[in-house]
Design a protein around this motif. Structure first.
Motif, mmCIF file in Angstrom:
data_model
loop_
_atom_site.group_PDB
_atom_site.id
_atom_site.type_symbol
_atom_site.label_atom_id
_atom_site.label_comp_id
_atom_site.label_asym_id
_atom_site.label_seq_id
_atom_site.Cartn_x
_atom_site.Cartn_y
_atom_site.Cartn_z
ATOM 1 N N ALA A 144 36.554 57.077 25.479
ATOM 2 C CA ALA A 144 36.126 57.007 26.872
ATOM 3 C C ALA A 144 35.004 57.998 27.166
ATOM 4 N N ASP A 217 43.999 62.973 34.541
ATOM 5 C CA ASP A 217 43.696 61.658 33.980
ATOM 6 C C ASP A 217 42.198 61.438 33.790
ATOM 7 N N ASN A 438 35.217 49.432 39.550
ATOM 8 C CA ASN A 438 35.555 50.782 39.096
ATOM 9 C C ASN A 438 36.833 51.294 39.754
ATOM 10 N N GLY A 440 40.098 49.817 39.027
ATOM 11 C CA GLY A 440 41.252 49.205 38.376
ATOM 12 C C GLY A 440 40.962 47.927 37.624
ATOM 13 N N GLU A 443 40.095 48.558 33.852
ATOM 14 C CA GLU A 443 41.281 49.111 33.188
ATOM 15 C C GLU A 443 42.322 48.021 32.933
ATOM 16 N N ASP A 444 42.542 47.172 33.929
ATOM 17 C CA ASP A 444 43.516 46.086 33.757
ATOM 18 C C ASP A 444 43.082 45.100 32.683
ATOM 19 N N ASP A 446 41.163 45.779 30.074
ATOM 20 C CA ASP A 446 41.324 46.422 28.766
ATOM 21 C C ASP A 446 42.780 46.493 28.333
ATOM 22 N N GLN A 447 43.687 46.540 29.282
ATOM 23 C CA GLN A 447 45.120 46.617 28.955
ATOM 24 C C GLN A 447 45.770 45.251 28.820
#
Length: 559
Positions: A144, A217, A438, A440, A443-444, A446-447
């Protein structure tokens, strides 16, 4: 050794470009017009609107376009890209040679170049930059933080993962030798990307440039990246007034090339696209990026210059196979593709010059295969395939991003609406999920939370690995091909193609891979290639549109 002037560099050919020198005809004429060779006045400030705040000004630790937009004016790399194209050309390295196996690269450096702090640019500075990148520790090794290094070079000196980089040696003051552990199609093109710009070793040491800390975080970056970025470019950093959304750069008078005519270059952060347009119309700014395609005609009629770029991107409907087992069936993925009216989408939602995509790379990139399997708009075929797969009752969680405009995706809401309508027309139940880009969304994705998602890519350089390699070379990717039996196979094939030193063989390998991706694998659905634009006032001169969206403001003037 193979010489770059006579052979293909980056195992491909480049064209050396000479600098043109302006000759003053008379002092009287100069005083009368105050104009440079391109017709623009000398002096003044150009203000360009940015859509968001930069992450920081140290491009090595960045992955966002707003950081790169500023960094390209401050820093330069060993290589660069010919203006208006994605083709590699000399920059701080005047030329380079490479060994037949593509592992040893000798860079012959430009003389008389200084960093903004007065430090000499030489072979020692080159190697100190490479060693800085390679010797990251702690938080600096997190993907990251050092994403572009991880994506392109792999591991670090700690040996936790293999690295493409082996060593950098000072042969003499103006000659640096870089050794790689393998041949790669990306080299030396990738050295023209902003993260691999040359930075002053003196400034980096003085301001502890590598001191990245984990704070909860997130990550905290040292003062160098916020207040003291030091390169060799035509502009040098002046100030960042974050409270007032202003980034100010000033002319570097000791620049080694043709000096910029502008006194200052200001980036003003205006997140809202409508507000940017209003600021342009009021005269508060001189230009901004990515005007809404629906505004192009009106802006041109009002006397503004709408400058179109060549398409060098891909917009796709991503498919995550992690959670929804029905999406692991190739027939289902093919059914979804047949359900999409991409021709209509391009005509109704994308700017003039956009094209329907047939694969994950643009036509201009080596390895493009015109004879891949095609998926025409055919709702009946889509219904048939869904029935054959036992998926006529298919339900999908379809994610789309808010608070964002991308070169390949100018209006996510409307594009999502059109695709949703197509899917529902063949019986697919769509559960819509939206989050800020930017806030969420990424991030969602990628997960693996989404079944379907909207995403795309603007190329960093003219190599197929920069497209399909970025997407699929790591089997643990956004498409979660690790759950597919062919995920590891595709990953291995991509690595083999990238490391093939023979250009002709490599191109054929990529052509075959593009066929397999579109017929046997189909991990996602390529939609389109767009031609994004910039808009500037009529007195802005010398701004050359870049297909990489990496415009340089050094040659720009006003008046």
């Amino acid at each position: 050794m193979v010489n770059s002037r006579t052979a293909r560099t980056g195992l491909r050919r480049f064209a050396a470009v000479g600098l043109t020198t302006a000759v003053a005809v008379s002092m009287a004429a100069c005083a009368e017009s105050q104009r440079g060779e391109q017709g623009g006045k000398v002096g003044g400030t150009l203000t360009f609107a940015a859509a968001g705040h930069p992450k920081l000004f140290d491009p090595f630790y960045a992955s966002d376009g707003e950081t790169f937009r500023v960094a390209r004016q401050i820093f330069e790399g060993l290589t660069g890209f010919k203006p208006g194209t994605a083709k590699v050309e000399p920059a701080l390295a005047e030329r380079w040679d490479h060994s037949n196996d593509g592992k040893t690269w000798t860079f012959h450096l430009k003389n008389g170049v200084k960093f903004h702090d007065g430090t000499d640019f030489d072979a020692d500075a080159v190697c100190k930059n490479f060693e800085r990148w390679y010797n990251q520790t702690g938080a600096g090794t997190n993907a990251a933080v050092s994403q572009y290094w991880v994506d392109n070079f792999g591991g670090f000196a700690d040996g936790a993962k293999p690295s493409l980089y082996k060593s950098c040696t000072v042969k003499d003051t103006h000659t640096a030798v870089v050794e790689l552990t393998a041949s790669t199609s990306k080299f030396p093109d990738l050295l023209g990307m902003a993260p691999f710009s040359m930075q002053s070793p003196t400034a980096m040491e003085t301001y502890d440039a590598n001191n990245v800390q984990v704070r909860g975080d997130s990550f905290e970056y040292p003062a160098y990246g916020h207040e003291h970025p030091t390169g060799t470019g035509p502009f040098k950093f002046s100030r960042y007034d974050k409270a007032n959304n202003i980034i100010e750069l000033v002319r570097f008078d000791d620049y080694h090339g043709e000096k910029t005519k502008l006194d200052k270059l200001v980036f003003k952060v205006i997140p809202d696209e409508t507000a940017r347009k209003q600021e342009l119309q009021s005269g508060a700014i001189d230009g901004y990026d990515l005007p809404n395609p629906s505004d192009w005609a009106a802006l041109e009629q009002a006397g503004f210059q709408v400058i179109k770029r060549e398409p060098f991107n891909i917009f796709y409907l991503g498919i995550t196979q992690k959670n929804n087992e029905k999406l692991r069936d190739l027939k289902v993925r093919k059914a979804l593709y047949h359900a999409l009216n991409r021709e209509q989408l391009v005509k109704s939602q994308l700017p003039a010059g956009a094209k329907v995509a047939t694969q994950f790379i643009p036509e201009s990139v080596s390895g493009y295969e015109p004879n891949v399997e095609k998926y025409d708009y055919d709702p009946n075929k889509a219904k048939q395939l869904l029935a054959e797969a036992g998926a006529s009752d298919l339900t999908v969680n379809f994610f789309w991003p808010s608070e964002v405009t991308r070169p390949y995706m100018p209006n996510p809401r409307d594009i999502f609406g059109a695709l949703r309508t197509d899917l529902e027309a063949v019986g697919v139940k769509v559960n819509a999920v939206t989050k800020p880009w930017n806030g969420g969304y990424l991030e969602d994705i990628d997960q693996g939370q989404a079944d379907l998602f909207l995403l795309g890519w603007t190329g960093d350089m003219d190599t197929p690995d920069n497209f399909i390699g970025t997407f699929f070379a790591d089997p643990s990717n956004r498409f979660y091909t690790t759950v597919a039996p062919w995920g590891e196979e595709l990953s291995a094939e991509l690595r083999r193609a990238d490391s093939e030193p023979d250009e002709n063989k490599r191109e054929q390998m990529y052509k075959e891979l593009n066929k397999k991706i579109m017929s046997d694998y189909l991990p996602g659905l390529p939609i389109s290639h767009s031609a994004p634009a910039l808009v500037v006032t009529k007195d802005v001169r010398g701004l050359v549109p870049s297909p990489l969206t990496s415009e340089e403001f050094g040659p720009v003037s006003k008046g």
